[in-house]
Scaffold this motif. Structure first.
Motif, PDB file in Angstrom:
ATOM      1  N   ALA A  68       0.836  -1.208   0.000  1.00 42.66           N
ATOM      2  CA  ALA A  68       0.000   0.000   0.000  1.00 42.66           C
ATOM      3  C   ALA A  68       0.867   1.254   0.000  1.00 42.66           C
ATOM      4  O   ALA A  68       0.577   2.231  -0.695  1.00 42.66           O
ATOM      5  CB  ALA A  68      -0.930  -0.006   1.202  1.00 42.66           C
ATOM      6  N   PHE A  69       1.958   1.217   0.763  1.00 38.84           N
ATOM      7  CA  PHE A  69       2.867   2.362   0.806  1.00 38.84           C
ATOM      8  C   PHE A  69       3.566   2.558  -0.535  1.00 38.84           C
ATOM      9  O   PHE A  69       3.650   3.665  -1.055  1.00 38.84           O
ATOM     10  CB  PHE A  69       3.907   2.147   1.913  1.00 38.84           C
ATOM     11  N   ALA A  70       4.080   1.462  -1.105  1.00 41.81           N
ATOM     12  CA  ALA A  70       4.857   1.548  -2.343  1.00 41.81           C
ATOM     13  C   ALA A  70       4.003   1.935  -3.540  1.00 41.81           C
ATOM     14  O   ALA A  70       4.526   2.497  -4.502  1.00 41.81           O
ATOM     15  CB  ALA A  70       5.555   0.215  -2.608  1.00 41.81           C
ATOM     16  N   MET A  71       2.723   1.660  -3.496  1.00 42.82           N
ATOM     17  CA  MET A  71       1.868   1.962  -4.634  1.00 42.82           C
ATOM     18  C   MET A  71       1.253   3.351  -4.566  1.00 42.82           C
ATOM     19  O   MET A  71       0.511   3.734  -5.460  1.00 42.82           O
ATOM     20  CB  MET A  71       0.750   0.913  -4.750  1.00 42.82           C
ATOM     21  N   LYS A  72       1.542   4.099  -3.522  1.00 44.38           N
ATOM     22  CA  LYS A  72       1.060   5.477  -3.455  1.00 44.38           C
ATOM     23  C   LYS A  72       1.718   6.274  -4.563  1.00 44.38           C
ATOM     24  O   LYS A  72       2.863   6.056  -4.916  1.00 44.38           O
ATOM     25  CB  LYS A  72       1.390   6.106  -2.100  1.00 44.38           C
ATOM     26  N   GLY A  73       1.008   7.231  -5.087  1.00 46.08           N
ATOM     27  CA  GLY A  73       1.522   8.033  -6.198  1.00 46.08           C
ATOM     28  C   GLY A  73       2.800   8.773  -5.858  1.00 46.08           C
ATOM     29  O   GLY A  73       3.702   8.882  -6.682  1.00 46.08           O
ATOM     30  N   ASN A  74       2.929   9.281  -4.639  1.00 43.66           N
ATOM     31  CA  ASN A  74       4.109  10.062  -4.281  1.00 43.66           C
ATOM     32  C   ASN A  74       5.379   9.226  -4.316  1.00 43.66           C
ATOM     33  O   ASN A  74       6.424   9.703  -4.712  1.00 43.66           O
ATOM     34  CB  ASN A  74       3.934  10.683  -2.894  1.00 43.66           C
ATOM     35  N   VAL A  75       5.299   7.965  -3.890  1.00 48.20           N
ATOM     36  CA  VAL A  75       6.483   7.119  -3.874  1.00 48.20           C
ATOM     37  C   VAL A  75       6.932   6.818  -5.299  1.00 48.20           C
ATOM     38  O   VAL A  75       8.122   6.865  -5.613  1.00 48.20           O
ATOM     39  CB  VAL A  75       6.207   5.807  -3.094  1.00 48.20           C
ATOM     40  N   ILE A  76       5.983   6.541  -6.176  1.00 50.84           N
ATOM     41  CA  ILE A  76       6.326   6.257  -7.573  1.00 50.84           C
ATOM     42  C   ILE A  76       6.891   7.515  -8.227  1.00 50.84           C
ATOM     43  O   ILE A  76       7.885   7.451  -8.957  1.00 50.84           O
ATOM     44  CB  ILE A  76       5.097   5.711  -8.324  1.00 50.84           C
ATOM     45  N   ASP A  77       6.285   8.660  -7.967  1.00 51.03           N
ATOM     46  CA  ASP A  77       6.804   9.923  -8.504  1.00 51.03           C
ATOM     47  C   ASP A  77       8.218  10.179  -8.018  1.00 51.03           C
ATOM     48  O   ASP A  77       9.078  10.627  -8.781  1.00 51.03           O
ATOM     49  CB  ASP A  77       5.908  11.096  -8.100  1.00 51.03           C
ATOM     50  N   LEU A  78       8.476   9.886  -6.747  1.00 50.88           N
ATOM     51  CA  LEU A  78       9.806  10.068  -6.193  1.00 50.88           C
ATOM     52  C   LEU A  78      10.815   9.160  -6.880  1.00 50.88           C
ATOM     53  O   LEU A  78      11.919   9.591  -7.228  1.00 50.88           O
ATOM     54  CB  LEU A  78       9.796   9.804  -4.689  1.00 50.88           C
ATOM     55  N   ALA A  79      10.444   7.914  -7.119  1.00 54.42           N
ATOM     56  CA  ALA A  79      11.344   6.975  -7.786  1.00 54.42           C
ATOM     57  C   ALA A  79      11.660   7.444  -9.205  1.00 54.42           C
ATOM     58  O   ALA A  79      12.816   7.407  -9.640  1.00 54.42           O
ATOM     59  CB  ALA A  79      10.728   5.582  -7.811  1.00 54.42           C
ATOM     60  N   VAL A  80      10.645   7.891  -9.922  1.00 59.64           N
ATOM     61  CA  VAL A  80      10.859   8.401 -11.273  1.00 59.64           C
ATOM     62  C   VAL A  80      11.767   9.628 -11.227  1.00 59.64           C
ATOM     63  O   VAL A  80      12.688   9.776 -12.041  1.00 59.64           O
ATOM     64  CB  VAL A  80       9.508   8.742 -11.949  1.00 59.64           C
ATOM     65  N   GLY A  81      11.547  10.505 -10.257  1.00 62.05           N
ATOM     66  CA  GLY A  81      12.388  11.697 -10.115  1.00 62.05           C
ATOM     67  C   GLY A  81      13.842  11.351  -9.848  1.00 62.05           C
ATOM     68  O   GLY A  81      14.748  11.994 -10.384  1.00 62.05           O
ATOM     69  N   ILE A  82      14.069  10.331  -9.040  1.00 53.46           N
ATOM     70  CA  ILE A  82      15.454   9.930  -8.738  1.00 53.46           C
ATOM     71  C   ILE A  82      16.135   9.394  -9.986  1.00 53.46           C
ATOM     72  O   ILE A  82      17.286   9.729 -10.282  1.00 53.46           O
ATOM     73  CB  ILE A  82      15.469   8.895  -7.594  1.00 53.46           C
ATOM     74  N   VAL A  83      15.431   8.565 -10.748  1.00 47.43           N
ATOM     75  CA  VAL A  83      16.018   8.001 -11.967  1.00 47.43           C
ATOM     76  C   VAL A  83      16.318   9.106 -12.977  1.00 47.43           C
ATOM     77  O   VAL A  83      17.408   9.160 -13.562  1.00 47.43           O
ATOM     78  CB  VAL A  83      15.083   6.928 -12.573  1.00 47.43           C
ATOM     79  N   ILE A  84      15.363  10.002 -13.171  1.00 49.96           N
ATOM     80  CA  ILE A  84      15.577  11.109 -14.111  1.00 49.96           C
ATOM     81  C   ILE A  84      16.686  12.023 -13.606  1.00 49.96           C
ATOM     82  O   ILE A  84      17.519  12.496 -14.381  1.00 49.96           O
ATOM     83  CB  ILE A  84      14.265  11.878 -14.349  1.00 49.96           C
ATOM     84  N   GLY A  85      16.712  12.265 -12.294  1.00 50.57           N
ATOM     85  CA  GLY A  85      17.773  13.106 -11.715  1.00 50.57           C
ATOM     86  C   GLY A  85      19.150  12.506 -11.914  1.00 50.57           C
ATOM     87  O   GLY A  85      20.116  13.220 -12.217  1.00 50.57           O
ATOM     88  N   ALA A  86      19.264  11.191 -11.766  1.00 45.47           N
ATOM     89  CA  ALA A  86      20.559  10.536 -11.983  1.00 45.47           C
ATOM     90  C   ALA A  86      20.992  10.667 -13.435  1.00 45.47           C
ATOM     91  O   ALA A  86      22.161  10.958 -13.729  1.00 45.47           O
ATOM     92  CB  ALA A  86      20.479   9.064 -11.577  1.00 45.47           C
ATOM     93  N   ALA A  87      20.056  10.468 -14.352  1.00 40.53           N
ATOM     94  CA  ALA A  87      20.384  10.617 -15.775  1.00 40.53           C
ATOM     95  C   ALA A  87      20.744  12.065 -16.091  1.00 40.53           C
ATOM     96  O   ALA A  87      21.700  12.323 -16.837  1.00 40.53           O
ATOM     97  CB  ALA A  87      19.198  10.161 -16.630  1.00 40.53           C
ATOM     98  N   PHE A  88      20.015  13.005 -15.521  1.00 42.23           N
ATOM     99  CA  PHE A  88      20.304  14.419 -15.740  1.00 42.23           C
ATOM    100  C   PHE A  88      21.684  14.768 -15.189  1.00 42.23           C
ATOM    101  O   PHE A  88      22.435  15.527 -15.800  1.00 42.23           O
ATOM    102  CB  PHE A  88      19.223  15.286 -15.087  1.00 42.23           C
ATOM    103  N   GLY A  89      22.018  14.192 -14.036  1.00 37.72           N
ATOM    104  CA  GLY A  89      23.340  14.420 -13.448  1.00 37.72           C
ATOM    105  C   GLY A  89      24.451  13.941 -14.362  1.00 37.72           C
ATOM    106  O   GLY A  89      25.492  14.595 -14.492  1.00 37.72           O
ATOM    107  N   LYS A  90      24.247  12.812 -15.018  1.00 42.76           N
ATOM    108  CA  LYS A  90      25.255  12.297 -15.954  1.00 42.76           C
ATOM    109  C   LYS A  90      25.400  13.219 -17.154  1.00 42.76           C
ATOM    110  O   LYS A  90      26.513  13.460 -17.630  1.00 42.76           O
ATOM    111  CB  LYS A  90      24.881  10.887 -16.409  1.00 42.76           C
ATOM    112  N   ILE A  91      24.284  13.737 -17.638  1.00 42.50           N
ATOM    113  CA  ILE A  91      24.328  14.655 -18.780  1.00 42.50           C
ATOM    114  C   ILE A  91      25.075  15.929 -18.404  1.00 42.50           C
ATOM    115  O   ILE A  91      25.931  16.412 -19.148  1.00 42.50           O
ATOM    116  CB  ILE A  91      22.906  14.977 -19.279  1.00 42.50           C
ATOM    117  N   VAL A  92      24.757  16.477 -17.232  1.00 45.97           N
ATOM    118  CA  VAL A  92      25.434  17.697 -16.783  1.00 45.97           C
ATOM    119  C   VAL A  92      26.917  17.431 -16.566  1.00 45.97           C
ATOM    120  O   VAL A  92      27.763  18.244 -16.949  1.00 45.97           O
ATOM    121  CB  VAL A  92      24.771  18.250 -15.503  1.00 45.97           C
TER     122      VAL A  92
END
Length: 125
Positions: A9-33
């Motif tokens: 129930a915790f993992a399927m909340k929208g905020n947790v999934i949004d956070l995970a997506v943000g971390i992945v995108i942030g890591a990729a963005f960090g590599k680009i920068v």
């Protein structure tokens, strides 16, 4: 509720999934920068300063090497990432701004309604 169902129930909340997506995108963005700073910006800055390779800037103290050039490069990367995040947050805040809501009409009591009717009738006379 069992531990696993509570976790699900915790993992399927929208905020947790949004956070995970943000971390992945942030890591990729960090590599680009990192690539942008390392391959383009720092060589240009080095040429403008006088053919300085920032990776090679270091001070030897005994057997240790203090690589302050890499630190300078990391600071430049941080500034670029911070500026990009600032622009994204500013754009999100601009989209979130809503028009101020019109004040709601006050709810009138029965007594107030009757008084208004009496007032309106007196005006007509």
């Amino acid at each position: 509720m069992s531990f696993f169902s509570e976790f699900k129930a915790f993992a399927m909340k929208g905020n947790v999934i949004d956070l995970a997506v943000g971390i992945v995108i942030g890591a990729a963005f960090g590599k680009i920068v990192n690539s942008l700073v390392e391959a383009i910006i720092m060589p240009i800055v080095g040429i403008l300063i006088g053919k300085v390779d920032f990776k090679g800037l270091l001070v030897k103290v005994g057997d240790a090497e203090i690589k302050y050039g890499l630190f300078i490069q990391s600071v430049v990367e941080f500034i670029i990432v911070a500026f990009a995040i600032f622009l994204v947050v500013k754009a999100i805040n601009r989209m979130k701004k809503e028009e101020p809501a019109a004040p709601a009409e006050p709810v009138l009591t029965t007594q107030e309604k009757l008084l208004m009717e009496i007032r309106d009738e007196l005006k007509q006379k």
